[in-house]
Write a protein that holds these residues in place. Structure first.
Motif, short mmCIF file in Angstrom:
data_model
loop_
_atom_site.label_atom_id
_atom_site.label_comp_id
_atom_site.label_asym_id
_atom_site.label_seq_id
_atom_site.Cartn_x
_atom_site.Cartn_y
_atom_site.Cartn_z
N ARG A 60 0.82 -1.21 0.00
CA ARG A 60 0.00 0.00 0.00
C ARG A 60 0.86 1.27 0.00
O ARG A 60 0.40 2.33 -0.44
N CYS A 61 2.09 1.16 0.46
CA CYS A 61 2.99 2.32 0.42
C CYS A 61 3.49 2.59 -1.00
O CYS A 61 3.86 3.73 -1.31
N VAL A 62 3.48 1.56 -1.86
CA VAL A 62 4.03 1.74 -3.21
C VAL A 62 3.28 2.84 -3.96
O VAL A 62 3.90 3.65 -4.67
N ASN A 63 1.95 2.87 -3.82
CA ASN A 63 1.21 3.92 -4.52
C ASN A 63 0.54 4.91 -3.56
O ASN A 63 -0.44 5.57 -3.89
N TYR A 64 1.10 4.96 -2.35
CA TYR A 64 0.71 5.97 -1.36
C TYR A 64 -0.74 5.83 -0.90
O TYR A 64 -1.38 6.81 -0.52
N LEU A 65 -1.27 4.59 -0.89
CA LEU A 65 -2.49 4.36 -0.13
C LEU A 65 -2.17 4.48 1.35
O LEU A 65 -3.04 4.79 2.16
N GLU A 66 -0.94 4.20 1.70
CA GLU A 66 -0.38 4.54 3.01
C GLU A 66 0.83 5.42 2.75
O GLU A 66 1.63 5.14 1.85
N THR A 67 0.97 6.48 3.51
CA THR A 67 2.08 7.42 3.32
C THR A 67 3.31 6.95 4.09
O THR A 67 3.24 6.79 5.32
N PRO A 68 4.41 6.70 3.41
CA PRO A 68 5.63 6.29 4.12
C PRO A 68 6.11 7.38 5.06
O PRO A 68 5.79 8.56 4.90
N ASP A 69 6.89 6.99 6.04
CA ASP A 69 7.48 7.97 6.95
C ASP A 69 8.53 8.80 6.23
O ASP A 69 9.11 8.37 5.22
N ALA A 70 8.79 9.98 6.74
CA ALA A 70 9.81 10.86 6.17
C ALA A 70 11.14 10.13 6.10
O ALA A 70 11.50 9.37 7.00
N GLY A 78 12.05 4.52 -12.25
CA GLY A 78 13.10 5.50 -12.06
C GLY A 78 12.64 6.85 -11.55
O GLY A 78 13.47 7.74 -11.35
N GLU A 79 11.34 7.00 -11.25
CA GLU A 79 10.81 8.30 -10.82
C GLU A 79 10.31 8.22 -9.39
O GLU A 79 9.58 7.29 -9.02
N MET A 80 10.69 9.21 -8.57
CA MET A 80 10.27 9.24 -7.18
C MET A 80 8.77 9.42 -7.09
O MET A 80 8.19 10.33 -7.68
N ILE A 81 8.10 8.54 -6.33
CA ILE A 81 6.66 8.62 -6.19
C ILE A 81 6.28 9.80 -5.30
O ILE A 81 6.78 9.95 -4.19
N GLY A 82 5.38 10.64 -5.82
CA GLY A 82 4.86 11.77 -5.05
C GLY A 82 5.81 12.92 -4.90
O GLY A 82 5.50 13.91 -4.23
N GLY A 83 7.00 12.84 -5.50
CA GLY A 83 7.99 13.88 -5.32
C GLY A 83 9.00 13.49 -4.26
O GLY A 83 8.88 12.45 -3.62
N PRO A 84 10.00 14.31 -4.01
CA PRO A 84 11.11 13.93 -3.13
C PRO A 84 10.80 13.96 -1.64
O PRO A 84 11.57 13.43 -0.85
N ASP A 85 9.67 14.55 -1.24
CA ASP A 85 9.39 14.69 0.19
C ASP A 85 8.04 14.04 0.49
O ASP A 85 6.99 14.58 0.12
N PRO A 86 8.02 12.87 1.18
CA PRO A 86 6.75 12.20 1.46
C PRO A 86 5.76 13.06 2.25
O PRO A 86 4.56 12.81 2.21
N ALA A 91 -0.13 16.14 -5.30
CA ALA A 91 -1.32 15.34 -5.64
C ALA A 91 -1.43 15.11 -7.14
O ALA A 91 -1.80 14.03 -7.59
N ARG A 92 -1.09 16.13 -7.91
CA ARG A 92 -1.18 16.00 -9.37
C ARG A 92 -0.18 14.97 -9.88
O ARG A 92 -0.52 14.10 -10.71
N LEU A 93 1.05 15.03 -9.38
CA LEU A 93 2.07 14.06 -9.79
C LEU A 93 1.68 12.66 -9.35
O LEU A 93 1.84 11.69 -10.08
N ARG A 95 -1.31 11.38 -8.88
CA ARG A 95 -2.36 10.81 -9.74
C ARG A 95 -1.77 10.25 -11.02
O ARG A 95 -2.14 9.16 -11.48
N LYS A 96 -0.84 10.98 -11.60
CA LYS A 96 -0.20 10.53 -12.83
C LYS A 96 0.60 9.26 -12.58
O LYS A 96 0.55 8.30 -13.37
N GLN A 97 1.33 9.22 -11.48
CA GLN A 97 2.18 8.06 -11.20
C GLN A 97 1.37 6.83 -10.83
O GLN A 97 1.73 5.70 -11.18
N ARG A 98 0.26 7.03 -10.11
CA ARG A 98 -0.58 5.90 -9.72
C ARG A 98 -1.13 5.17 -10.94
O ARG A 98 -1.42 3.97 -10.87
N ALA A 99 -1.30 5.89 -12.03
CA ALA A 99 -1.82 5.27 -13.25
C ALA A 99 -0.85 4.23 -13.80
O ALA A 99 -1.23 3.39 -14.61
N GLN A 100 0.42 4.28 -13.37
CA GLN A 100 1.42 3.30 -13.82
C GLN A 100 1.37 2.01 -13.01
O GLN A 100 2.04 1.04 -13.34
#
Length: 265
Positions: A60-70, A78-86, A91-93, A95-100
Motif C-alpha cells: 500500500r505504500c508503493v502507490n501511497y495508499l499509506e504514506t511512508p514515513d519521512a 526510475g521516478e520518485m513517487i509523489g515527489g522527493p518529500d513524502p 497530488a497531481r504528480l 495521480r499521474k504516477q498511480r496510473a502506472q
C-alpha cells in the motif's frame, strides 16, 4: 499483447521498483523497519509471511495508499513517487504516477451499479485514455483475456467471487500499468475458484509483467515467482529464489512459517 507493458519495451530502467529505507509507523507501532528492495522489469516477486508482518502495508505504500514515513523513498520506473518529500506529496504528480501501478485487492472493490464491462472501462474513461469506442474495445479484449467476455453485461452481484476478481484484474490492466500489485487476491475465494484467478496471474507473469504479489499460495510462489521474500516483524528476513527460500530456508522464522503453511494446505 500490446495492452500490457512488458519487460521487452525500450528505455526500461534498471529497476521498475525501488524502495530505499522504507519505514512506516502508526503512533508508537512501527510496521515497516527500513525496507530496501529493488525489482527489475519483468520480475515476479512473491511476498510471504505471517499476518502482521508488514506485507500489505508495504504494498500500500508503493502507490501511497499509506504514506511512508519521512526519509523513505519509493521509485517506479526510475521516478520518485509523489515527489522527493513524502510529507509534501504533489497530488497531481501522484495521480499521474498511480496510473502506472495496477493494484488488485483481497476484496474486489468493483462498482456494484456497473456491469463488468463498465467497471473495466471506468479508469481509462476517467483519464481520457482514448475514445469511448477504443476503450470499449480494449475492455472487451481484456475481459476476453481473463475468460469473461460472455459476462461483460453482468453486474458484480451476478458474478462469482472468482469472476469478480478476474474483472478486477482486467480493470487494473485497462490502465496499461508498468507494475502490478496483488494483495492476497485469492484469500477471500472458495478453493474451487482460486485456480482461475491464479491462471490469469500466471499468464501475466509469462507475458513479462512486473509483479509484486502478497500471497499465501506457496505453490504459486514457488512455480511462478522469480523471487520469494519472507517478511517478519516489518523486516525482510530472507530474499532469494523460490528454491532457496521455500525449499531451503535459512532462517528459523522462515522454516517455522513454511512448516505451518504446508500443514494448512
Amino acid at each position: 499483447m500490446d495492452e500490457i507493458q512488458t519487460a521487452t519495451d525500450a528505455k526500461m530502467p534498471r529497476f521498475m521498483l525501488e524502495m530505499i529505507d522504507l519505514r512506516k509507523s502508526w503512533g508508537d507501532k512501527t510496521v515497516l523497519k527500513g525496507i530496501d528492495l529493488r525489482v527489475p522489469p519483468g520480475q515476479v516477486v512473491s511476498l510471504i509471511g505471517a499476518s502482521g508482518s508488514g506485507k500489505s502495508t508495504l504494498l500500500r505504500c508503493v502507490n501511497y495508499l499509506e504514506t511512508p514515513d519521512a526519509g523513505s523513498a519509493i521509485l517506479i520506473n526510475g521516478e520518485m513517487i509523489g515527489g522527493p518529500d513524502p510529507s509534501h506529496v504533489s497530488a497531481r504528480l501522484l495521480r499521474k504516477q498511480r496510473a502506472q501501478v495496477g493494484m488488485v485487492f483481497q476484496h474486489f472493490n468493483l462498482f456494484p451499479n456497473m456491469t463488468a464491462l463498465q467497471n473495466v472501462c471506468e479508469g481509462p474513461l476517467a483519464h481520457n485514455r482514448g475514445t469511448k469506442a477504443e476503450i470499449r474495445d480494449l475492455a472487451m479484449g481484456l475481459l476476453e483475456r481473463v475468460g469473461l467476455a460472455e459476462r461483460a453485461s453482468h453486474y458484480p452481484s451476478q458474478l462469482s467471487g472468482g469472476q469478480q476478481q478476474r474483472v478486477a484484474i482486467a480493470r487494473s490492466l485497462a490502465m496499461k500499468p508498468k507494475l502490478m500489485l496483488f494483495d492476497e487476491v485469492t484469500s477471500a475465494l472458495d478453493p474451487e475458484l482460486v485456480d482461475d484467478v491464479l491462471k490469469v496471474m500466471r499468464e501475466l507473469a509469462e507475458d513479462g509483467m512486473t509483479m509484486l504479489v502478497v500471497t499465501h499460495e506457496m505453490a504459486f510462489a514457488e512455480d511462478v515467482g522469480d523471487r520469494v521474500i519472507f517478511m517478519a516483524d516489518g523486516k525482510i528476513l530472507e530474499d532469494g529464489t523460490p528454491a532457496d527460500v521455500i525449499r531451503n530456508p535459512q532462517h528459523e522464522r522462515t522454516r517455522a512459517f513454511l512448516s505451518r503453511a504446508v500443514r494448512n494446505r
